[in-house]
Motif scaffolding. Structure first.
Motif, PDB file in Angstrom:
ATOM      1  N   UNK B  56       0.854  -1.199   0.000  1.00  0.00           N
ATOM      2  CA  UNK B  56       0.000   0.000   0.000  1.00  0.00           C
ATOM      3  C   UNK B  56       0.882   1.237   0.000  1.00  0.00           C
ATOM      4  N   UNK B  57       0.710   2.066  -1.005  1.00  0.00           N
ATOM      5  CA  UNK B  57       1.556   3.249  -1.132  1.00  0.00           C
ATOM      6  C   UNK B  57       1.305   4.221   0.014  1.00  0.00           C
ATOM      7  N   UNK B  58       2.370   4.944   0.425  1.00  0.00           N
ATOM      8  CA  UNK B  58       2.153   5.948   1.462  1.00  0.00           C
ATOM      9  C   UNK B  58       1.677   7.266   0.828  1.00  0.00           C
ATOM     10  N   UNK B  59       1.948   7.454  -0.455  1.00  0.00           N
ATOM     11  CA  UNK B  59       1.405   8.611  -1.161  1.00  0.00           C
ATOM     12  C   UNK B  59       1.351   8.300  -2.648  1.00  0.00           C
ATOM     13  N   UNK B  60       0.499   9.027  -3.370  1.00  0.00           N
ATOM     14  CA  UNK B  60       0.418   8.826  -4.810  1.00  0.00           C
ATOM     15  C   UNK B  60      -0.805   8.031  -5.204  1.00  0.00           C
ATOM     16  N   UNK B  61      -1.012   7.872  -6.524  1.00  0.00           N
ATOM     17  CA  UNK B  61      -2.204   7.160  -6.985  1.00  0.00           C
ATOM     18  C   UNK B  61      -1.850   6.175  -8.097  1.00  0.00           C
ATOM     19  N   UNK B  62      -2.667   5.137  -8.196  1.00  0.00           N
ATOM     20  CA  UNK B  62      -2.479   4.132  -9.238  1.00  0.00           C
ATOM     21  C   UNK B  62      -3.814   3.928  -9.940  1.00  0.00           C
ATOM     22  N   UNK B  63      -3.782   3.967 -11.269  1.00  0.00           N
ATOM     23  CA  UNK B  63      -4.980   3.640 -12.039  1.00  0.00           C
ATOM     24  C   UNK B  63      -4.666   2.488 -12.971  1.00  0.00           C
ATOM     25  N   UNK B  64      -5.485   1.462 -12.934  1.00  0.00           N
ATOM     26  CA  UNK B  64      -5.310   0.335 -13.831  1.00  0.00           C
ATOM     27  C   UNK B  64      -6.531   0.284 -14.734  1.00  0.00           C
ATOM     28  N   UNK B  65      -6.324   0.443 -16.045  1.00  0.00           N
ATOM     29  CA  UNK B  65      -7.428   0.344 -16.991  1.00  0.00           C
ATOM     30  C   UNK B  65      -8.560   1.297 -16.583  1.00  0.00           C
ATOM     31  N   UNK B  66      -8.215   2.527 -16.255  1.00  0.00           N
ATOM     32  CA  UNK B  66      -9.122   3.593 -15.825  1.00  0.00           C
ATOM     33  C   UNK B  66      -9.764   3.369 -14.455  1.00  0.00           C
ATOM     34  N   UNK B  67      -9.422   2.272 -13.769  1.00  0.00           N
ATOM     35  CA  UNK B  67      -9.954   2.021 -12.426  1.00  0.00           C
ATOM     36  C   UNK B  67      -8.945   2.520 -11.394  1.00  0.00           C
TER      37      UNK B  67
END
Lengths: 300, 229, 235
Positions: B56-67
């Protein structure tokens, strides 16, 4: 120490199966309901680890070598309930795939090594707060208890043994127990160095376990004396040992005296009592399994 | 072309406070393949473990296939992102090949029959149908790797992340793995120290250095720039 | 390795191999109980069981002499007690123990040589053995070979630089066990991670669907009846 089939009298193997099987089912059902299944891979790999660690030879002085048995170590690493399940899985695998210990004698072997062995080891570990002495005594009492129980069961079963042999065996048990103690301690110390914090903070899950452990320990120390004077005394004790209050009522079966009395002829009574005993054990296990399953469905 | 991965400002610190990732931005389009290069401990594997939520990231964002990756989308994202680990033995934990490949579909709620069908189709894709009923320890390293990939393909992922896939393989095994991967249509992220293998599959590379992406560009340029032969 | 050989045998496709594992477990247990209760005077039954079990092994197209030999691993333990019985003046008791131990071991070998390990576990589960325990056994068996290889490699490494001092040797062996543990622990975490990556949520799905068939019922009925009737009728 793994007792093969064919050595224990019908009484003894049924009695020990009758204690061990429901106890293991109870623990496994509880584990299933309480701790998460995420521990299954860990417990399985730990079982394989103990199996593999038994391949490492330790010099035991005077030219012979010895290896780890592991019940105490597992207890200190995983906690007693999980250790009983892992030891049971090891013993069952050894009996089936390696013919190391019998199938009917599995109950006796589980009772000696997995149940009594784990608790007899966990008690000093917990009482001495996980110190080195506690680790040594854990291995020491774990092995001593298991070995004395195995010997007692063989004696009750009518395996003839001259008194001189008994003294020699007991002396040998003390030596092996000291080795297991030293092994448990040195492996645990080596582990702490590699992976600090891997030993469990000793804790008592409940009074039932303390009682169980204490009885197992007592059995280990004095069982053989009782056994030699009082062939049936130990069995009565053994029945009380592996089980705490809640399953005592379940195993009080109509076959309290396993020589089913309606068949007076010993020729008929032995196999019939044996088969009937198996059925009773199976029903007892099912009852426990169902009883707990019903109250803890959400965990499954 | 649709975007399969979009990572912004990803940061992660281990429990002892060491920063493993220090602001990673990364994009990948559908069907695209990229090699992740960098020294051991530069954050490549840590980054990969974030893509399907194992860390689990402590900061930032992840998008997979627009999700957007969050607790709710996690089960779906775990199916979309297939991780192939370095040691196949750890990945093949079920008693037989077929059961192992069917694990993910069964966990996703398919019936035994549907899961078997999916698993057999995946095994066909990696040419391992014949070994369906074998136990994992009867397989060679190359075969284990193929089965591990089939186990991932069985849940129809849109992204494959392979961590050091050539580690335990001999040269012919490496070649046949490269050929197999080249035929798979999914987007791929290859974490590797094996430049021959990387060249066989992609022309693009990302270079990790101390928890950051130090460069992204044509594979050969990256290799020359960082002396990464 | 013993268990890999058993596994090789268990992949046959004969009538015995195809029976429901729970049926085979039931038959094996019946035989084991009948054997365990044999007395020295019941040697004829012992011979009959030997013939019956051996014929079953032949029918399952198994390498019979090697199965006989595999069961003999119990004999060293048995021999010690036979010797003690001999010294104690009851040789026939000791002999009976050896015979029972060997016949029981042979029954177990026969069960395992006709039942693959996954099938056996599925059978135990269909007999309502706790799933938790069965799954621990599944993982134990799966990683046994992997860890045995690691232990073997470490033993070879340790032997190649073994010292003479006992205390040092002892500590080195303990350190080896420690390293093995650390690797096992790390492996357990890696396995769990790989499982989680594929959607594991604490539930291992059931896959095998075994169904009891009429041949299974006949198999149990005939063999169990045979074992019991032989045990009770012959004196």
């Amino acid at each position: 120490m793994h007792i093969p089939d064919g050595y224990l009298s019908t009484k003894v193997w049924i009695a020990t199966d009758l204690v061990a099987a429901p106890a293991v089912v109870l623990l496994a059902r509880r584990a299933q309901a309480k701790f998460d299944h995420h521990r299954i891979p860990l417990l399985g790999v730990m079982g394989a680890f103990v199996f593999a660690a038994q391949m490492i030879n330790f010099p035991a002085g005077n030219g012979t070598s010895s290896h780890l048995v592991g019940a105490a170590l597992l207890g200190c690493l995983l906690g007693p309930s999980a250790a009983v399940i892992v030891m049971t899985a090891i013993l069952a695998t050894q009996a089936l795939l390696f013919q190391d210990g019998g199938v009917l004698a599995l109950g006796a072997n589980i009772f000696n090594m997995a149940i009594a062995g784990v608790f007899a080891g966990y008690l000093p570990f917990a009482l001495l707060k996980g110190s080195r002495l506690g680790l040594f005594l854990a291995g020491f009492f774990s092995l001593l208890t298991a070995a004395v129980l195995a010997l007692s069961e063989l004696l009750i079963s009518g395996v003839a043994m001259p008194p001189a042999m008994l003294s020699i065996s007991f002396a040998w048990f003390l030596v092996s127990a000291a080795i297991e103690g030293a092994l448990t301690m040195s492996v645990a110390v080596a582990l702490e160095r590699i992976q600090p914090g891997c030993l469990r903070k000793p804790e008592f899950a409940g009074r039932a376990w303390v009682t169980t452990g204490a009885v197992a320990l007592l059995l280990g120390a004095f069982g053989w004396l009782v056994a030699s004077d009082h062939p049936d005394g130990l069995e009565a004790l053994a029945l009380r040992a592996g089980i705490s209050g809640r399953i005592t009522s379940l195993i009080a079966s109509p076959f309290g005296d396993y020589q089913a009395s309606f068949l007076a002829d010993p020729w008929l009574s032995r196999p019939v009592a044996g088969l009937a005993g198996m059925v009773v054990i199976y029903i007892a296990c099912l009852a426990i399994s169902r009883g707990i399953g019903a109250t803890s469905r959400e965990g499954v | 072309m649709s975007r399969i991965v979009e990572v912004r400002g990803l940061r992660y610190a281990w429990e002892d406070g060491t920063e493993a990732l220090r602001g990673v931005d990364f994009d990948l389009e559908a069907g695209q393949t990229v090699a992740l290069l960098g020294a051991n401990g530069s954050g490549k594997t840590t980054f990969a473990l974030h893509l399907n939520g194992l860390l689990k990231a402590s900061a930032g964002s992840i998008q997979i296939d627009t999700l957007v990756l969050n607790d709710k989308s996690l089960p779906v994202i775990r199916r979309k992102v297939g991780l192939v680990f370095q040691d196949s033995d750890n990945q093949l934990f079920m008693p037989t090949v077929l059961e192992d490949v069917a694990f993910a579909p069964l966990t996703a709620g398919l019936t035994s029959a549907q899961a078997t069908e999916k698993a057999m189709a995946a095994l066909r894709q990696v040419d391992m149908e014949a070994k369906a009923h074998k136990a994992p320890w009867h397989l060679s390293s190359g075969e284990k790797k193929r089965v591990a990939i089939a186990g991932i393909l069985a849940s129809d992922p849109s992204l494959l992340v392979l961590d050091e896939p050539t580690t335990f393989l001999d040269p012919p095994g490496q070649r046949s793995l490269a050929a197999l991967l080249a035929d798979l249509p999914q987007a791929k992220i290859l974490i590797t120290h094996d430049m021959t293998f990387a060249r066989a599959l992609t022309k693009e590379a990302v270079f990790f250095q101390e928890g950051k992406i130090a460069a992204r560009g044509p594979l050969d340029e990256v290799i020359t720039r960082f002396d990464w032969y | 390795m013993r268990h890999t050989r058993l596994e090789l045998w268990s992949r046959g496709t004969t009538f015995a191999h195809r029976r429901h594992p729970a049926a085979k477990i039931a038959v094996a247990l019946t035989f084991l109980v009948c054997i365990a209760t044999l007395q020295p005077s019941g040697w004829r039954i012992g011979v009959l069981y030997f013939v019956a079990l051996t014929s079953m092994a032949f029918a399952a197209r198994l390498p019979v002499p090697r199965l006989h030999l595999a069961a003999a691993v119990v004999l060293p333990f048995a021999g010690v007690f036979a010797l003690i019985s001999f010294l104690a003046g009851t040789p026939e008791k000791g002999l009976a123990m050896m015979v029972r131990a060997w016949l029981s071991a042979f029954t177990t070998v026969l069960l395992m040589a006709t039942t693959s390990q996954p099938d056996l576990l599925a059978g135990l589960e269909s007999l309502h053995a706790p799933r938790f325990l069965v799954q621990v056994m599944q993982f134990l068996y799966r990683y046994l070979l992997v860890l045995l290889e690691e232990a073997g490699a470490m033993r070879a490494a340790a032997a190649s630089r073994a010292g003479k001092l006992r205390a040092r040797e002892f500590r080195r062996a303990a350190a080896a066990a420690g390293v093995l543990f650390a690797r096992s622990w790390g492996r357990a975490q890696a396995i769990h991670r790989a499982m989680t990556a594929r959607g594991f949520d604490g539930h291992i799905p059931r896959f095998r669907s075994l169904r009891l068939t009429w041949p299974d019922a006949w198999f149990v009925a005939l063999l169990a009846t045979f074992a019991i009737v032989a045990r009770l009728a012959i004196r």
